[in-house]
Scaffold this active site. Structure first.
Site, PDB file in Angstrom:
ATOM      1  CE  LYS A  79      -3.957   2.030   2.463  1.00 42.62           C
ATOM      2  NZ  LYS A  79      -4.887   1.884   3.610  1.00 42.62           N
ATOM      3  CB  SER A 154      -8.061   3.826   2.706  1.00 41.63           C
ATOM      4  OG  SER A 154      -7.240   3.180   3.697  1.00 41.63           O
ATOM      5  CB  SER A 178      -8.610   0.979   5.688  1.00 41.08           C
ATOM      6  OG  SER A 178      -9.350   2.167   5.801  1.00 41.08           O
TER       7      SER A 178
END
Length: 487
Positions: A79, A154, A178
């Site tokens: 990420k 996210s 997330s």
């Protein structure tokens, strides 16, 4: 059949028998990215040159007779709010579009020490603020099961890349759901570890008391392998817990006889999609058939979790994001007339609407005259929420419910109503406020889209979560389903 349809343990065996090479795995990853990422848009930055160079180096170690770890040569996506030395790290924000870190995050160091191969950086909601990946400063990621739908957020890029078969597994971060919510939306396995189990050093902070890095994988077994590698105390992180890391793989016995499950009535009430509700009840029947028992309980303060979370997380974000001013690193506005104006212009041009919204909310909650009424009260309610979990988990082994109240929704469906978007995390947020671990595993479909089953455990008891998740996974076929993307 793709190599990535196999578990890490199977690929490990093939590598050591020299039936495949590390280069084969890296080739497979980039070939798949080339084939489908124009549609999915999971990656922001690729590190192909270094990945191929590393693959050749590792191929030279095969057959040496030396025992290699299970992540040896395995391709992974990271990420884009986890810093990587010399590799662009943007947090999906225009403000950091030119930022190249000078060090690796601790989790990245541990992956590299295990000789895993970083394929690239994954798209996300800007600074991890969002539930759909539509808040990325560059472009939205699409759900591999239906390109008209969001992948969740996210960590939407992290979940979509695994579901689309672009990488074997990925790292995400979870502040209010997330990792788990996008894992549920994309039909993969996502774990939010106990707060403090995995180092946050090198994770760009959104809300420091809530953020936690965790693994996203195709199977529970692979998830345990990845957590085993990244977990453990880190002197560089003041919130890192100095606890022993157990052998998570030893928990994957398939045996849940006598296990006591709590099912909060608040998690199956109003707002939960009918088919999601049905999938959870079906999952509970499967676990019953394996010898577990379940009872309905109450987490009475869960109804306050959403307001508590957005006050606390926004307050922490207001403080954490003050460092992004265009002076030390990142993009700097060309329109500033003086220092104060430079700060204003840089932040106005660099931050997206959702980030600005949360900074303003947090600054308000921390301001003189409002601190006691909002921030301090939210901290007190957080304690009540934690106490609810402590009381239930003192009597039961795990808590089970849906990961998200609905399956993935259409892109653009909720962007005009931030509050409706926030409600999507209503079932995951309490877990972060309490600091306990939680995993999402596939448990079926609703409206042709994946549904996630959320299994919540006691502090630092990831082993029991994995035991339940693995037993359920082995008793069902849900984890074997794959999107038809690129077929």
């Amino acid at each position: 059949m793709s190599l990535f349809d196999k578990k890490v343990s199977e690929l490990h065996q093939l590598l050591h028998k020299k039936e495949i090479s590390v280069t084969d795995l890296v080739d497979e990853s980039y070939a798949r990215i080339k084939a489908v990422d124009d549609q999915v848009k999971a990656f922001l930055t690729l590190d192909e040159e270094n990945a191929r160079k590393k693959a050749k180096e590792l191929d030279g170690k095969l057959g040496s007779g030396e025992e290699r770890g299970l992540l040896f040569g395995m391709p992974i996506g990271i990420k884009d709010n986890i810093v990587t030395k010399g590799l662009r790290t943007t947090c999906a924000s225009k403000l950091l579009s030119n930022f190249e870190p000078i060090h690796d995050a601790t989790v990245v160091e541990r992956l590299l020490a295990a000789e895993a191969i970083a394929i690239g950086k994954l798209n996300m909601d800007e600074f991890a603020m969002g539930s759909s990946n539509e808040n990325s400063g560059f472009f939205p990621t699409k759900n591999p099961w239906n390109l008209d739908c969001v992948p969740g957020g996210s960590s939407g890029g992290s979940a979509a890349s695994v579901a689309a078969g672009e990488v074997l597994f990925s790292l995400g971060s979870d502040t209010g759901g997330s990792i788990r919510q996008p894992a549920a939306f994309c039909g993969v396995v996502g774990l939010k570890p106990t707060y403090g189990l995995v180092s946050r050093y090198g994770l760009v902070a959104f809300a420091s008391s809530l953020d936690q890095i965790g693994p996203i994988t195709r199977s529970v077994e692979d998830n345990a392998y990845l957590l085993q590698t990244i977990a453990g105390h880190d002197a560089m992180d003041s919130t890192s817990a100095n606890v022993d890391v157990p052998d998570y793989l030893s928990a994957l016995t398939g045996d849940v006889k006598g296990l006591k499950i709590a099912v909060p009535k608040e998690y199956l009430g109003e707002g939960v999609d009918k088919e999601v509700h049905e999938r959870v009840l079906e999952a509970l029947k499967v676990l019953e058939g394996l010898g577990a028992t379940w009872e309905e309980v109450s987490l009475p303060h869960s109804k306050y979790a959403l307001a508590t979370y957005y006050l606390l997380s926004s307050s922490e974000a207001s403080a954490n994001l003050a460092r992004f001013d265009g002076i030390r690193y990142g993009v700097r506005s060309d329109n500033g007339q003086n220092l104060i104006d430079l700060y204003k212009q840089t932040r106005s041009e660099g931050f997206g609407d959702e980030v600005k919204r949360r900074i303003m909310l947090g600054t308000f909650a921390l301001s003189s005259g409002y601190y006691d009424a909002y921030y301090k009260k939210a901290q007190k309610v957080r304690t009540l929420i934690k106490n609810d979990f402590d009381e239930v988990l003192a009597k039961y082994d795990v808590i089970i419910g849906p990961t998200a109240p609905t399956p993935a929704f259409k892109i653009g469906e909720k962007t005009k109503d931030p509050v409706t978007m926030y409600v999507n995390d209503i079932l995951t947020i309490p877990v972060n406020l309490a600091g306990v671990p939680s995993i999402s595993v596939p448990c079926g479909f609703s409206k042709q889209m994946p549904v996630g089953l959320q299994i919540i455990g006691k502090h630092f008891d990831e082993s029991t979560i994995y035991r339940v998740a693995h037993a359920f996974e082995q008793a069902t076929e849900h984890h074997k389903a794959k999107p038809e993307l690129g077929v």
